[in-house]
Design a protein around this motif. Structure first.
Motif, PDB file in Angstrom:
ATOM      1  N   GLN A 155      15.113   1.879   8.316  1.00 30.78           N
ATOM      2  CA  GLN A 155      15.425   0.928   9.493  1.00 30.78           C
ATOM      3  C   GLN A 155      16.837   0.606   9.757  1.00 30.78           C
ATOM      4  N   ARG A 156      16.236   0.459  11.127  1.00 28.54           N
ATOM      5  CA  ARG A 156      17.372  -0.043  12.653  1.00 28.54           C
ATOM      6  C   ARG A 156      17.717  -0.847  12.571  1.00 28.54           C
ATOM      7  N   PRO A 157      19.042  -1.156  13.146  1.00 30.58           N
ATOM      8  CA  PRO A 157      18.992  -2.641  13.073  1.00 30.58           C
ATOM      9  C   PRO A 157      18.729  -2.990  14.202  1.00 30.58           C
ATOM     10  N   GLY A 158      18.229  -4.279  13.902  1.00 27.27           N
ATOM     11  CA  GLY A 158      16.953  -5.504  14.583  1.00 27.27           C
ATOM     12  C   GLY A 158      16.173  -4.830  14.420  1.00 27.27           C
ATOM     13  N   LYS A 159      15.668  -3.974  14.000  1.00 24.44           N
ATOM     14  CA  LYS A 159      14.144  -3.804  13.795  1.00 24.44           C
ATOM     15  C   LYS A 159      13.780  -3.675  12.360  1.00 24.44           C
ATOM     16  N   GLU A 160      12.080  -3.425  12.759  1.00 22.16           N
ATOM     17  CA  GLU A 160      11.153  -3.863  11.030  1.00 22.16           C
ATOM     18  C   GLU A 160      11.016  -1.999  10.838  1.00 22.16           C
ATOM     19  N   ARG A 161      11.100  -2.214   9.129  1.00 19.62           N
ATOM     20  CA  ARG A 161      11.402  -1.588   8.269  1.00 19.62           C
ATOM     21  C   ARG A 161       9.708  -0.136   8.684  1.00 19.62           C
ATOM     22  N   GLU A 162       9.894   1.234   9.192  1.00 22.51           N
ATOM     23  CA  GLU A 162       9.451   1.813   9.377  1.00 22.51           C
ATOM     24  C   GLU A 162       9.626   2.821   8.292  1.00 22.51           C
ATOM     25  N   PHE A 163       8.378   3.389   8.546  1.00 23.16           N
ATOM     26  CA  PHE A 163       7.555   4.336   7.485  1.00 23.16           C
ATOM     27  C   PHE A 163       8.021   5.754   7.950  1.00 23.16           C
ATOM     28  N   VAL A 164       8.435   6.627   7.123  1.00 23.08           N
ATOM     29  CA  VAL A 164       9.058   7.629   7.277  1.00 23.08           C
ATOM     30  C   VAL A 164       7.790   9.045   7.504  1.00 23.08           C
ATOM     31  N   ALA A 165       8.453   8.854   6.160  1.00 24.87           N
ATOM     32  CA  ALA A 165       7.129  10.073   4.970  1.00 24.87           C
ATOM     33  C   ALA A 165       6.774   9.189   3.889  1.00 24.87           C
ATOM     34  N   GLY A 166       5.587  10.087   3.208  1.00 26.44           N
ATOM     35  CA  GLY A 166       5.290   9.925   1.032  1.00 26.44           C
ATOM     36  C   GLY A 166       5.098  10.341   1.335  1.00 26.44           C
ATOM     37  N   ALA A 167       4.881  10.871  -0.744  1.00 26.58           N
ATOM     38  CA  ALA A 167       4.068  12.156  -1.426  1.00 26.58           C
ATOM     39  C   ALA A 167       2.962  11.332  -2.107  1.00 26.58           C
ATOM     40  N   GLU A 168       1.971  11.367  -2.274  1.00 22.47           N
ATOM     41  CA  GLU A 168       1.532  10.449  -2.807  1.00 22.47           C
ATOM     42  C   GLU A 168       1.311  11.629  -4.641  1.00 22.47           C
ATOM     43  N   SER A 169       0.772  10.799  -5.562  1.00 25.53           N
ATOM     44  CA  SER A 169       0.566  11.241  -6.903  1.00 25.53           C
ATOM     45  C   SER A 169       0.275  12.109  -7.508  1.00 25.53           C
ATOM     46  N   SER A 170       0.990  12.978  -8.660  1.00 24.93           N
ATOM     47  CA  SER A 170      -0.240  13.578  -8.814  1.00 24.93           C
ATOM     48  C   SER A 170      -1.522  14.028  -9.178  1.00 24.93           C
ATOM     49  N   ALA A 171      -1.768  12.591  -9.317  1.00 23.49           N
ATOM     50  CA  ALA A 171      -3.064  12.035  -9.359  1.00 23.49           C
ATOM     51  C   ALA A 171      -3.846  12.298  -7.718  1.00 23.49           C
ATOM     52  N   ARG A 172      -3.455  12.588  -6.550  1.00 22.00           N
ATOM     53  CA  ARG A 172      -4.155  12.182  -5.639  1.00 22.00           C
ATOM     54  C   ARG A 172      -3.759  13.683  -4.699  1.00 22.00           C
ATOM     55  N   GLY A 173      -2.696  14.518  -5.491  1.00 20.45           N
ATOM     56  CA  GLY A 173      -3.000  16.297  -5.330  1.00 20.45           C
ATOM     57  C   GLY A 173      -1.177  16.287  -4.884  1.00 20.45           C
ATOM     58  N   ASN A 174      -0.551  14.952  -4.715  1.00 17.50           N
ATOM     59  CA  ASN A 174       0.814  15.163  -4.355  1.00 17.50           C
ATOM     60  C   ASN A 174       1.157  15.730  -2.757  1.00 17.50           C
ATOM     61  N   ASN A 175      -0.579  15.271  -2.148  1.00 17.65           N
ATOM     62  CA  ASN A 175      -0.490  14.672  -0.538  1.00 17.65           C
ATOM     63  C   ASN A 175       0.699  13.989  -0.135  1.00 17.65           C
ATOM     64  N   THR A 176       1.060  14.333   1.036  1.00 12.69           N
ATOM     65  CA  THR A 176       2.156  14.022   2.012  1.00 12.69           C
ATOM     66  C   THR A 176       1.464  13.668   3.266  1.00 12.69           C
ATOM     67  N   ALA A 177       2.895  12.856   3.901  1.00 15.99           N
ATOM     68  CA  ALA A 177       2.088  12.064   5.166  1.00 15.99           C
ATOM     69  C   ALA A 177       3.358  11.391   6.021  1.00 15.99           C
ATOM     70  N   TYR A 178       3.518  11.623   6.907  1.00 15.37           N
ATOM     71  CA  TYR A 178       4.675  11.310   7.754  1.00 15.37           C
ATOM     72  C   TYR A 178       4.486  10.295   8.789  1.00 15.37           C
ATOM     73  N   GLY A 179       5.420  10.009   9.390  1.00 15.17           N
ATOM     74  CA  GLY A 179       5.809   8.952  10.440  1.00 15.17           C
ATOM     75  C   GLY A 179       5.608  10.008  11.580  1.00 15.17           C
ATOM     76  N   ASP A 180       4.859   9.752  13.127  1.00 14.14           N
ATOM     77  CA  ASP A 180       4.945   9.868  14.166  1.00 14.14           C
ATOM     78  C   ASP A 180       6.422  10.706  14.368  1.00 14.14           C
ATOM     79  N   SER A 181       7.291   9.935  14.553  1.00 18.32           N
ATOM     80  CA  SER A 181       9.122  10.176  14.585  1.00 18.32           C
ATOM     81  C   SER A 181       9.003  10.780  14.611  1.00 18.32           C
ATOM     82  N   VAL A 182       9.179  11.336  13.262  1.00 18.67           N
ATOM     83  CA  VAL A 182       9.647  12.224  12.204  1.00 18.67           C
ATOM     84  C   VAL A 182       8.904  14.070  11.788  1.00 18.67           C
ATOM     85  N   LYS A 183       7.491  14.340  11.953  1.00 15.53           N
ATOM     86  CA  LYS A 183       6.689  14.811  11.860  1.00 15.53           C
ATOM     87  C   LYS A 183       6.906  16.125  12.587  1.00 15.53           C
TER      88      LYS A 183
END
Length: 124
Positions: free
Chosen positions: A39-67
């Motif tokens: 979250q940057r000042p004056g901005k909404e909270r932004e998704f950066v990255a995620g890692a799924e659970s083991s049951a989901r294979g620990n897959n990862t995802a990224y926001g476009d600005s950090v890929k």
């Protein structure tokens, strides 16, 4: 009581790197998806990255600005998730939050548990 504690933030020059850590307690860690938001000042909270659970294979995802620059990883044995941030830019300056959600990553901030955040400042 579930706790998420972030660490590793700080001041870095543009082009540099930082690694954030988030240690979870009282959480069945492997069953939870872990996300990083910022979250940057004056901005909404932004998704950066995620890692799924083991049951989901620990897959990862990224926001476009950090890929291609940021990498999320998790160590289920240590109940810890990491965010390796390379080629940092001044626009990456923000408070970075760790969050936990059952099973599946979401790019929306609809997570059950949140840390208090760690400041990352990138100077030009």
């Amino acid at each position: 009581q579930v706790q998420l504690v972030e660490s590793g933030g700080g001041l870095v020059q543009a082009g540099g790197s930082l690694r954030l850590s988030c240690a979870a307690s009282e959480l069945p860690f492997s069953r939870y998806a872990m996300g990083w938001f910022r979250q940057r000042p004056g901005k909404e909270r932004e998704f950066v990255a995620g890692a799924e659970s083991s049951a989901r294979g620990n897959n990862t995802a990224y926001g476009d600005s950090v890929k291609g620059r940021f990498t999320i990883s998790r160590d289920n044995a240590k109940s810890t998730v990491y965010l390796q941030m390379n080629s940092l830019k001044p626009e990456d300056t923000a408070v970075y939050y760790c969050a936990a959600r059952f099973l599946i990553v979401s790019s929306s901030p609809d997570y059950s548990y949140w840390g208090r955040g760690t400041q990352v400042t990138v100077s030009s």
